[in-house]
Design a protein around this motif. Sequence first.
Motif, PDB file in Angstrom:
ATOM      1  N   GLN A 120     -20.656  57.128  32.416  1.00  0.00           N
ATOM      2  CA  GLN A 120     -21.999  57.648  32.235  1.00  0.00           C
ATOM      3  C   GLN A 120     -21.931  59.104  32.646  1.00  0.00           C
ATOM      4  O   GLN A 120     -21.528  59.411  33.761  1.00  0.00           O
ATOM      5  N   VAL A 121     -22.303  59.988  31.728  1.00  0.00           N
ATOM      6  CA  VAL A 121     -22.280  61.402  32.074  1.00  0.00           C
ATOM      7  C   VAL A 121     -23.695  61.965  32.008  1.00  0.00           C
ATOM      8  O   VAL A 121     -24.301  62.052  30.952  1.00  0.00           O
ATOM      9  N   LEU A 122     -24.227  62.274  33.156  1.00  0.00           N
ATOM     10  CA  LEU A 122     -25.546  62.903  33.276  1.00  0.00           C
ATOM     11  C   LEU A 122     -25.428  63.946  34.378  1.00  0.00           C
ATOM     12  O   LEU A 122     -24.630  63.778  35.295  1.00  0.00           O
ATOM     13  N   PRO A 123     -26.216  65.010  34.294  1.00  0.00           N
ATOM     14  CA  PRO A 123     -26.105  66.042  35.335  1.00  0.00           C
ATOM     15  C   PRO A 123     -26.266  65.435  36.726  1.00  0.00           C
ATOM     16  O   PRO A 123     -27.279  64.789  37.012  1.00  0.00           O
ATOM     17  N   SER A 165     -10.722  67.100  29.634  1.00  0.00           N
ATOM     18  CA  SER A 165     -10.937  67.856  30.864  1.00  0.00           C
ATOM     19  C   SER A 165     -10.599  67.001  32.063  1.00  0.00           C
ATOM     20  O   SER A 165     -10.985  65.845  32.132  1.00  0.00           O
ATOM     21  N   PRO A 166      -9.901  67.584  33.022  1.00  0.00           N
ATOM     22  CA  PRO A 166      -9.558  66.810  34.207  1.00  0.00           C
ATOM     23  C   PRO A 166     -10.723  66.618  35.174  1.00  0.00           C
ATOM     24  O   PRO A 166     -10.733  65.662  35.934  1.00  0.00           O
ATOM     25  N   GLN A 179     -19.508  67.213  32.304  1.00  0.00           N
ATOM     26  CA  GLN A 179     -20.973  67.295  32.306  1.00  0.00           C
ATOM     27  C   GLN A 179     -21.467  68.462  31.472  1.00  0.00           C
ATOM     28  O   GLN A 179     -22.345  68.306  30.629  1.00  0.00           O
ATOM     29  N   ARG A 180     -20.871  69.608  31.704  1.00  0.00           N
ATOM     30  CA  ARG A 180     -21.310  70.794  30.966  1.00  0.00           C
ATOM     31  C   ARG A 180     -20.994  70.650  29.483  1.00  0.00           C
ATOM     32  O   ARG A 180     -21.776  71.060  28.626  1.00  0.00           O
ATOM     33  N   THR A 181     -19.841  70.045  29.198  1.00  0.00           N
ATOM     34  CA  THR A 181     -19.467  69.850  27.799  1.00  0.00           C
ATOM     35  C   THR A 181     -20.457  68.924  27.100  1.00  0.00           C
ATOM     36  O   THR A 181     -20.890  69.194  25.986  1.00  0.00           O
ATOM     37  N   GLY A 192     -26.340  69.267  18.726  1.00  0.00           N
ATOM     38  CA  GLY A 192     -26.667  68.188  17.797  1.00  0.00           C
ATOM     39  C   GLY A 192     -25.557  67.196  17.521  1.00  0.00           C
ATOM     40  O   GLY A 192     -25.601  66.461  16.536  1.00  0.00           O
ATOM     41  N   PHE A 193     -24.550  67.167  18.381  1.00  0.00           N
ATOM     42  CA  PHE A 193     -23.502  66.159  18.201  1.00  0.00           C
ATOM     43  C   PHE A 193     -24.057  64.783  18.573  1.00  0.00           C
ATOM     44  O   PHE A 193     -24.932  64.666  19.433  1.00  0.00           O
ATOM     45  N   THR A 194     -23.542  63.758  17.952  1.00  0.00           N
ATOM     46  CA  THR A 194     -23.969  62.395  18.272  1.00  0.00           C
ATOM     47  C   THR A 194     -22.756  61.574  18.713  1.00  0.00           C
ATOM     48  O   THR A 194     -21.631  62.071  18.676  1.00  0.00           O
ATOM     49  N   GLU A 195     -23.034  60.340  19.070  1.00  0.00           N
ATOM     50  CA  GLU A 195     -21.973  59.413  19.525  1.00  0.00           C
ATOM     51  C   GLU A 195     -21.162  60.022  20.658  1.00  0.00           C
ATOM     52  O   GLU A 195     -19.932  59.891  20.695  1.00  0.00           O
ATOM     53  N   ILE A 196     -21.827  60.712  21.568  1.00  0.00           N
ATOM     54  CA  ILE A 196     -21.112  61.342  22.681  1.00  0.00           C
ATOM     55  C   ILE A 196     -20.661  60.257  23.655  1.00  0.00           C
ATOM     56  O   ILE A 196     -21.468  59.444  24.094  1.00  0.00           O
ATOM     57  N   ASN A 197     -19.399  60.265  23.941  1.00  0.00           N
ATOM     58  CA  ASN A 197     -18.818  59.158  24.691  1.00  0.00           C
ATOM     59  C   ASN A 197     -17.659  59.679  25.546  1.00  0.00           C
ATOM     60  O   ASN A 197     -16.783  60.357  25.040  1.00  0.00           O
ATOM     61  N   THR A 198     -17.699  59.388  26.828  1.00  0.00           N
ATOM     62  CA  THR A 198     -16.620  59.836  27.708  1.00  0.00           C
ATOM     63  C   THR A 198     -15.792  58.649  28.172  1.00  0.00           C
ATOM     64  O   THR A 198     -16.331  57.642  28.617  1.00  0.00           O
ATOM     65  N   LEU A 199     -14.494  58.777  28.040  1.00  0.00           N
ATOM     66  CA  LEU A 199     -13.576  57.690  28.347  1.00  0.00           C
ATOM     67  C   LEU A 199     -12.464  58.178  29.264  1.00  0.00           C
ATOM     68  O   LEU A 199     -12.201  59.375  29.360  1.00  0.00           O
ATOM     69  N   GLU A 200     -11.831  57.216  29.864  1.00  0.00           N
ATOM     70  CA  GLU A 200     -10.631  57.521  30.621  1.00  0.00           C
ATOM     71  C   GLU A 200      -9.658  56.388  30.359  1.00  0.00           C
ATOM     72  O   GLU A 200     -10.037  55.218  30.379  1.00  0.00           O
TER      73      GLU A 200
END
Lengths: 486, 264
Positions: free
Chosen positions: A429-432, B163-164, B170-172, B180-188
């Motif tokens: 989950q990425v939120l500020p 990004s490490p 977060q900023r990205t 306006g990008f969609t399907e934003i998803n962060t994985l490891e």
Amino acid sequence: MFIGRRRRSAGGEAVRFAHCLSRNITPLPSVELLGGTPAHCGPPFPPMGARRETVGACAVRALAGRSTRVRLVLAAGSRSAHGGEHGAGRPYPRGGLRCAQARRGLQGGTDPEAEEIVQQLIENSTTFRDKTEFAQDKYIKKKKKKYEAVITIVKPSTRILSTMYYAREPGKINHLRYDTLAQMLTLGNIRAGNKMIVMETCAGLVLGAVMERMGGYGSIIQMYPQGGPVRAATSCFGFPASFFNSLYEFPLSKVDSLLSRTFSIETLPSESEDNIPAEEESNGSLDEKPASIQETEEESTTEATMEGNQTEEQETMDLAAEDTENKESKEKGNKENIREKQRKQQERRKKLVEAAALLKEKNADGLIVAGRFHPTPLLLSLLEFVAPSRPFVVYCQYREPLLECYTKLREKGGVINLKLSETWLRNYQVLPDRSHPKLTMSGGGGYLLSGITVVMDKGKSDAGRLEAQKTEEPTSKKRKLEELHS
Amino acid sequence: MSFVEYGDTIQEGDTAIVFLGHESMFPVKVQHGSKTQTKTQILYSTDISLITMMLELKPGSIVCESGTGSGSLSHAIIRTVAPTGHLYTVEFHQQRAEKAMEEFREHKVEHLVTVKNQDVCKNGFGVSNMADAVFLDIPSPWEAIGHAKSALKVEGGRFCSFSPCIEQVQRTCLALEEHGFTEINTLEILLRVYNVRTISLQIPDLGKAAEDNSNPGFDSSNQANQGVMCGSQQQGTAQFKSGVPLREMVGHTGYLTFATKSLS
């Protein structure tokens, strides 16, 4: 391909649409379709036909872009389950399914119609006023989610299909998680121009992924167990027909005879006839039926699965018989059918001979194994067809068979860099100022055994074996000591 | 040596991989009469596989990448998009860009790649509305999102940033949403490697052995759980095969943030 019942993940819907596309469902003149859905109280997803067509129409519009957002408003009159929940109120029109204008970028917007439905639900709810503010919020959110579905239509790809299959039908793909599949494609060095051997029982997903990565260059030989190759997922990729020209299939039951050079095409006619219905099934026409069968497969042993396959076949045969009965009046068509069948059979046989020739060269650029079979016998035989200095990858849902496979391969020699691995995948989950790993993560995506083939010296294989034992002995002794001390 | 083709024999100028044993492999340049030189292992093959799949790369894809760095991902991308695709890679450091170009030439893939020496955050990728996918591995990816968006095809495409640090992520993500990008998803993704070992565990003597010497009751009842038990075991021990995790493993490489640009 209709997997599952109702919308849940965008991925699932997307594939559903995509598949409609690939199956050439006639587009309707307008996306606006108010279906005459019967006031139905049964299964949760009854207006299948109407829905499918609507979806087809939407998808045709969406073809212009790579992904398009579509708002689909479900007036859920066809579902009675929540009738009791709201007491007297079901103020929205019964039945019907409306796919509003194919608009894009609607994600954040609100839909007046859905808004209205939710508003009325609130008014009619007897419990809403007694709820706390948070509960009310939650209620509204839930209802909105229910009546306001935003769907993204995307082109099918390995990413989409593997995520969707893992989320919705993991049993069908032996719980192969998408990142594990990604590892397989990289470890197997899949790329244009390869000659790959693929043995999988993951509904054709792995095969499709390999085909996508090879882009129609090179050749693929799909080894298949009794009942013919399954390509339900492969057909969802929407590959051009040319991709299938270089796709061959070869029955596992003939591998031994091919290796011992007793293989001959004469022994095959009955076999290739068996394949006909199975292949029809693999084209996705009977997808819904095998779903239930496959689910039981998951729990039962391989023996039971074979039975399952047979019943599948029988069903298809019965259907085929019915079909021909209907067409008796049209003798002409029938004759053409027979000719077509003969032509197809001949083609199949020709391809089989070609596949056998390709395998006999013993210079495949890689081997990919995934599925419900024990990997050891498969690998020991199929690696014979692979050229030296080429990668191979085996997927298994469980670790133990791979442990055994590892040991057997080390004993046999001819492979290096054997590696047993697993990947962990964590979503965030990425939120500020509120970023953290999500509460739940997948407990396991299966295990991989990978390695590289090397030229094996007959004399040295024994030495290698000895060495393997040697290197293993001290460690195991050490380990034993460690266990003792701890 | 070509990175997009197999050869039957090793030739002069090739890089051969020498395998000495488990976890001990290194590349050796095949050169007549000169000293062999070693290089460091390529990093992140686990991340690379996920990136390749989630960016939907395949033969024919047009990809933008920054920075080139050691070029390990560049090579992986090139091999995937060959023979009809192309990689546009942007590297800020001039020396690294030159080194990468040299390597691409050596590996006979220079026709599949364009190396640019510029700052991606200021000057972008040098292409617009062409790419199927964009990959960023730079210290401040959020500054390059606009360029990434304009590099992607009009009909859309996939985006990935490596990004490490979570602050970067977060900023990205914020920048991605803004654009306006969609399907934003962060994985490891983490790789867990297991060593295969035969392990013997001692069976404790609880006094039962005296009654039933030939077959200790403990061991037969537990056979199902223990997996393969060796028949020729010493008395009082049980042997089995196990996949033993490494004592230490890579616990973090970087967060992978994926997103989709939709038809706008």
